[in-house]
Design a protein around this motif. Structure first.
Motif, mmCIF file in Angstrom:
data_model
loop_
_atom_site.group_PDB
_atom_site.id
_atom_site.type_symbol
_atom_site.label_atom_id
_atom_site.label_comp_id
_atom_site.label_asym_id
_atom_site.label_seq_id
_atom_site.Cartn_x
_atom_site.Cartn_y
_atom_site.Cartn_z
ATOM 1 N N HIS A 159 -0.752 2.309 -5.089
ATOM 2 C CA HIS A 159 -0.265 3.561 -4.093
ATOM 3 C C HIS A 159 -1.081 4.644 -4.684
ATOM 4 C CE1 HIS A 159 4.067 1.794 -3.184
ATOM 5 N NE2 HIS A 159 3.099 1.100 -2.778
ATOM 6 N N THR A 160 -1.411 4.736 -5.942
ATOM 7 C CA THR A 160 -2.065 5.739 -6.652
ATOM 8 C C THR A 160 -3.607 5.508 -5.866
ATOM 9 O OG1 THR A 160 -0.979 5.973 -8.466
ATOM 10 C CG2 THR A 160 -3.131 6.963 -8.640
ATOM 11 N N ALA A 161 -4.114 4.464 -6.058
ATOM 12 C CA ALA A 161 -5.623 4.360 -5.400
ATOM 13 C C ALA A 161 -5.556 4.812 -3.943
ATOM 14 C CB ALA A 161 -5.841 2.938 -5.469
ATOM 15 N N VAL A 162 -4.569 4.170 -3.288
ATOM 16 C CA VAL A 162 -4.507 4.953 -1.717
ATOM 17 C C VAL A 162 -4.614 6.289 -1.797
ATOM 18 C CG1 VAL A 162 -3.470 4.577 0.381
ATOM 19 C CG2 VAL A 162 -3.512 2.568 -0.978
ATOM 20 N N GLY A 163 -3.872 6.962 -2.454
ATOM 21 C CA GLY A 163 -3.515 8.239 -2.239
ATOM 22 C C GLY A 163 -4.954 8.779 -2.650
ATOM 23 N N ILE A 164 -5.750 8.703 -3.834
ATOM 24 C CA ILE A 164 -6.672 9.032 -4.307
ATOM 25 C C ILE A 164 -7.989 9.009 -3.244
ATOM 26 C CG2 ILE A 164 -8.927 8.632 -5.895
ATOM 27 C CD1 ILE A 164 -6.797 8.069 -8.054
ATOM 28 N N THR A 165 -7.936 7.532 -2.659
ATOM 29 C CA THR A 165 -9.031 7.341 -1.560
ATOM 30 C C THR A 165 -8.826 8.207 -0.331
ATOM 31 O OG1 THR A 165 -9.120 5.148 -2.397
ATOM 32 C CG2 THR A 165 -9.872 5.535 -0.212
ATOM 33 N N LEU A 183 0.626 -1.212 -0.119
ATOM 34 C CA LEU A 183 -0.180 -0.129 -0.036
ATOM 35 C C LEU A 183 1.003 1.153 0.153
ATOM 36 C CD1 LEU A 183 -2.877 -0.849 2.537
ATOM 37 C CD2 LEU A 183 -2.929 -1.384 -0.120
ATOM 38 N N GLY A 184 2.184 1.385 0.215
ATOM 39 C CA GLY A 184 2.905 2.354 0.372
ATOM 40 C C GLY A 184 2.653 3.223 1.754
ATOM 41 N N VAL A 185 2.041 2.663 2.699
ATOM 42 C CA VAL A 185 1.785 3.543 4.038
ATOM 43 C C VAL A 185 2.195 2.798 5.061
ATOM 44 C CG1 VAL A 185 -0.106 4.928 2.759
ATOM 45 C CG2 VAL A 185 -0.769 2.596 3.998
ATOM 46 N N PRO A 186 2.489 3.469 6.310
ATOM 47 C CA PRO A 186 2.889 2.616 7.546
ATOM 48 C C PRO A 186 1.526 1.920 8.064
ATOM 49 C CG PRO A 186 3.612 4.904 7.467
ATOM 50 C CD PRO A 186 2.739 4.978 6.571
#
Length: 362
Positions: A322-328, A178-181
């Motif tokens: 990562h893009t999807a997580v950022g958009i969400t 996901l690219g997040v902690p």
């Protein structure tokens, strides 16, 4: 914004229900009894990456039928699960949901991570690219082989240490994918879900049409609103055969169940959670150092969404994820006005919930 979309399974509701418990005036002694009685895991190391703008909690629902010491459930419970023999499904993390609780007081966002995403399995021997759900079970097997060769461990210790390796691997795999902690996590098994649903003495759901899947999940439901007992609740959240969109419809079911539980707790107050405390202490695992009550106090609401399925055994889907997580996160937590057309979030619109708050699903 997408409410009541996809997500959640066996564990999500119990962690989020703590928020209701905290906000309902439950005595501190009751919460303290729950918090101190739960098993704690050290699978997230102290030097792991941490969120700078809130708290990220990973909720994991495991397919295992075994308890935290590796013991099988009684035969009568196994029969009620309608899920095959005790070792069917292994230790896959079939439910993965990341809950982001922002520091600014805005609503939390619960993001489902579909189990069929392909990812590099961190913490697994050889770091293979497999379905993300497999990290837990593969790492557990690797660790148990090492411990057996080492010697000196009894069955319960092997189970716990193996599962600790599984937790480390699943957390690391989700974090990198996901690219997040990941700051904290909670874990629940299939059998644990059954016992928690049993402690609630029934939950109301609503179906758009009659449906049945007697062979795999044991589901057999008429259309309309209905109250489910523990065995029916498990069948409701497990069914995917016979549903038009398979796993995606199943996650909608799981979301609807979570919403129904939270509504019931709000309506009935703390008494609805009383029987859950002892069951949770036998079935739920939380990460070490996570102050659940503090997190619960910070939750002002929860918005639900699901992330897409990306990647294949041959291709890396992390960039798209990562893009999807950022958009969400950008659209659901801190939406900003824009004068230009923007790409839609990686979820499709869903109808508003009915007046009684319980969404009807397929």
């Amino acid at each position: 914004m997408r409410e009541f979309s996809l997500v959640v399974a066996r564990i999500a509701w119990i962690a989020l229900a703590v928020a209701v418990l905290a906000g309902s005036g439950v005595a501190w002694t009751t919460y303290h009894d729950l918090d101190t009685g739960l098993r704690r895991s050290r699978a997230i190391p102290e030097d792991a990456p941490r969120s700078a703008d809130g708290l990220n909690v990973l909720l994991m629902g495991l397919t295992t039928r075994r308890d935290l010491d590796g013991n099988p459930p009684p035969d009568e419970v196994l029969e009620m699960l309608h899920a095959g023999d005790v070792d069917r499904g292994g230790y896959n993390a079939n439910t993965l949901m990341l809950v982001h609780i922002p520091d600014d007081g805005s609503p939390a966002t619960a993001m489902s991570v579909p189990r069929d995403n392909y990812a590099v399995l961190h913490g697994v021997e050889g770091s293979p690219r497999e379905k993300i759900k497999e990290a837990y079970g593969r790492a557990k097997e690797d660790e148990e082989r090492r411990l057996v060769a080492e010697g000196g461990h009894d069955a319960a210790e092997l189970e716990w240490l193996g599962r600790e390796a599984g937790r480390r691997a699943q957390v690391a795999t989700v974090r990198e994918f996901l690219g997040v902690p990941v700051d904290a996590f909670a874990e629940l098994s299939l059998t644990g879900f059954y016992h928690l649903a049993e402690a609630l003495h029934g939950v109301d759901v609503c179906l758009n049409a009659a449906t049945a899947d007697r062979e795999f999940s044991g589901a057999d439901f008429p259309a309309g609103r209905q109250r489910l007992d523990a065995a029916q609740a498990l069948a409701f959240v497990r069914q995917r055969h016979g549903l038009r969109h398979g796993d995606l419809d199943r996650t909608r079911r799981q979301q609807a169940f979570l919403k129904a539980v939270l509504l019931r707790v709000r309506e009935q107050g703390p008494a609805a959670l009383g029987p859950v405390v002892d069951v949770a202490k036998r079935n739920v695992v939380l990460s070490e150092g996570w102050d659940v009550l503090d997190a619960a106090r910070r939750v002002t609401g929860v918005r639900f969404t699901t992330l897409p399925i990306t990647g294949t055994p041959e291709a890396d889907g992390r960039e798209a994820m990562h893009t999807a997580v950022g958009i969400t996160l950008g659209r659901l937590i801190a939406p900003k006005p824009s004068t230009t057309a923007s790409k839609p979030a990686p979820t499709s619109p869903s109808p508003p919930p009915p007046a009684d708050g319980i969404p009807c699903v397929d």
